[in-house]
Enzyme design. Sequence first.
Site, PDB file in Angstrom:
ATOM      1  N   ALA A 163       0.831  -1.212   0.000  1.00 64.30           N
ATOM      2  CA  ALA A 163       0.000   0.000   0.000  1.00 64.30           C
ATOM      3  C   ALA A 163       0.860   1.254   0.000  1.00 64.30           C
ATOM      4  O   ALA A 163       0.590   2.226  -0.733  1.00 64.30           O
ATOM      5  CB  ALA A 163      -0.942  -0.007   1.198  1.00 64.30           C
ATOM      6  N   TYR A 164       1.911   1.245   0.797  1.00 63.77           N
ATOM      7  CA  TYR A 164       2.815   2.399   0.854  1.00 63.77           C
ATOM      8  C   TYR A 164       3.465   2.639  -0.508  1.00 63.77           C
ATOM      9  O   TYR A 164       3.487   3.764  -1.022  1.00 63.77           O
ATOM     10  CB  TYR A 164       3.871   2.154   1.924  1.00 63.77           C
ATOM     11  CG  TYR A 164       4.944   3.221   2.011  1.00 63.77           C
ATOM     12  CD1 TYR A 164       4.653   4.495   2.491  1.00 63.77           C
ATOM     13  CD2 TYR A 164       6.256   2.949   1.618  1.00 63.77           C
ATOM     14  CE1 TYR A 164       5.640   5.466   2.579  1.00 63.77           C
ATOM     15  CE2 TYR A 164       7.249   3.916   1.703  1.00 63.77           C
ATOM     16  CZ  TYR A 164       6.936   5.170   2.186  1.00 63.77           C
ATOM     17  OH  TYR A 164       7.909   6.131   2.262  1.00 63.77           O
ATOM     18  N   VAL A 165       3.978   1.567  -1.107  1.00 62.80           N
ATOM     19  CA  VAL A 165       4.640   1.698  -2.405  1.00 62.80           C
ATOM     20  C   VAL A 165       3.662   2.150  -3.485  1.00 62.80           C
ATOM     21  O   VAL A 165       4.035   2.877  -4.411  1.00 62.80           O
ATOM     22  CB  VAL A 165       5.333   0.375  -2.782  1.00 62.80           C
ATOM     23  CG1 VAL A 165       5.700   0.345  -4.245  1.00 62.80           C
ATOM     24  CG2 VAL A 165       6.588   0.185  -1.936  1.00 62.80           C
ATOM     25  N   ALA A 166       2.406   1.759  -3.374  1.00 61.96           N
ATOM     26  CA  ALA A 166       1.414   2.210  -4.345  1.00 61.96           C
ATOM     27  C   ALA A 166       1.312   3.733  -4.355  1.00 61.96           C
ATOM     28  O   ALA A 166       1.183   4.360  -5.416  1.00 61.96           O
ATOM     29  CB  ALA A 166       0.062   1.591  -4.043  1.00 61.96           C
ATOM     30  N   THR A 167       1.398   4.348  -3.173  1.00 60.74           N
ATOM     31  CA  THR A 167       1.311   5.814  -3.106  1.00 60.74           C
ATOM     32  C   THR A 167       2.575   6.470  -3.646  1.00 60.74           C
ATOM     33  O   THR A 167       2.518   7.565  -4.210  1.00 60.74           O
ATOM     34  CB  THR A 167       1.063   6.297  -1.664  1.00 60.74           C
ATOM     35  OG1 THR A 167       2.213   6.023  -0.837  1.00 60.74           O
ATOM     36  CG2 THR A 167      -0.155   5.632  -1.065  1.00 60.74           C
TER      37      THR A 167
END
Length: 255
Positions: A163-167
Site C-alpha cells: 500500500a505504501y509503495v502504491a502511493t
Amino acid sequence: MSQSTSTGPDRTRRVAVVTGGSGGIGRACAERLGADGFAVVVHYAGNPQRAEEVARAVVAAGGLATTAQADVAAEDQVAAVFTAAESEFGGVDVVVNTAGIMRLAPLAQADLKEGGEVDGMVRTNLRGTLVVSAEALRRLRDGGALVNVSTSVTRLALPTYAAYVATKGAVEAMTPILAKEVAGRDVTVNTVAPGPTATPLFLDGKDEETIARMASMNPMGRLGEPADIAEVVAFLAGPGRWVNGQVVFANGGAA
C-alpha cells in the site's frame, strides 16, 4: 506562521519550502539548504516544537528560517504556506516535499476501511504530493526546483510495503510529466527515492534483527542516514540543473 530568523528578511537569498521539515529526512534537508544559503520555511503537520527546533538549528548556523503548519492535502492550507514564504522572504525558489506517512502490513491484513490507515497514506503521500506540486509549479520562480520523495522499495519489492509503495509509485510516474508541464520556465522537477534510512519513520516498529538484516542488504553495509539524502536533494536544488524529470535512487546501491 511562527518566525525564527537570525536578523530579518533577506530578500536577496533563494528560498526553500521543506514540507515535513520537522522529520528525519526533512530536517536534514532543511538544515543542509540553510547551510547552503537558502532561507528555509520548515513545514510541519502537528508538532510545532520539533519544527521550531529545526528552525533554531538553521538560525544557529547563520541562516534564516521560519515555520509553517499545514495539512499537505488541503489546498488552502498549502497555498497559505507559500503565501507566507513570499511575504516573509520574497518568493519561493525550491520546494522539497518530504511529508509522508508509512503504515506497513501485508495487503490482505491492511486497514482498508474508509478513513483507515491506507486512506491516510493515500491522502498524505499521493494527494499531498499532488497539492504541494501544483502549488509549487504555480509559484516557483525561474531557476527553481521541485523535489518530491518516493522510496527505493518501488524496486526492492519488500513484503508488507504494497500500500505504501502504491502511493509512492504514483509520485515517480508523475515526475517526468510535471517536468514537461513547466517546459520553458527553467524549473526542474525530480524525485528522490531513498533506500532504508535511519529515521523514526523507518525504524518505528522494527526490531534490531530486522534493522540489521536490512542494513546488510546494502553493498555499503549500513542504513542510509538523513544527511545522505539531503546531499542529493541539495544537488537537485542547486547545481543539478541538467537533471530533470528523473527519479534518483539514493540508496547506497541497494537493488
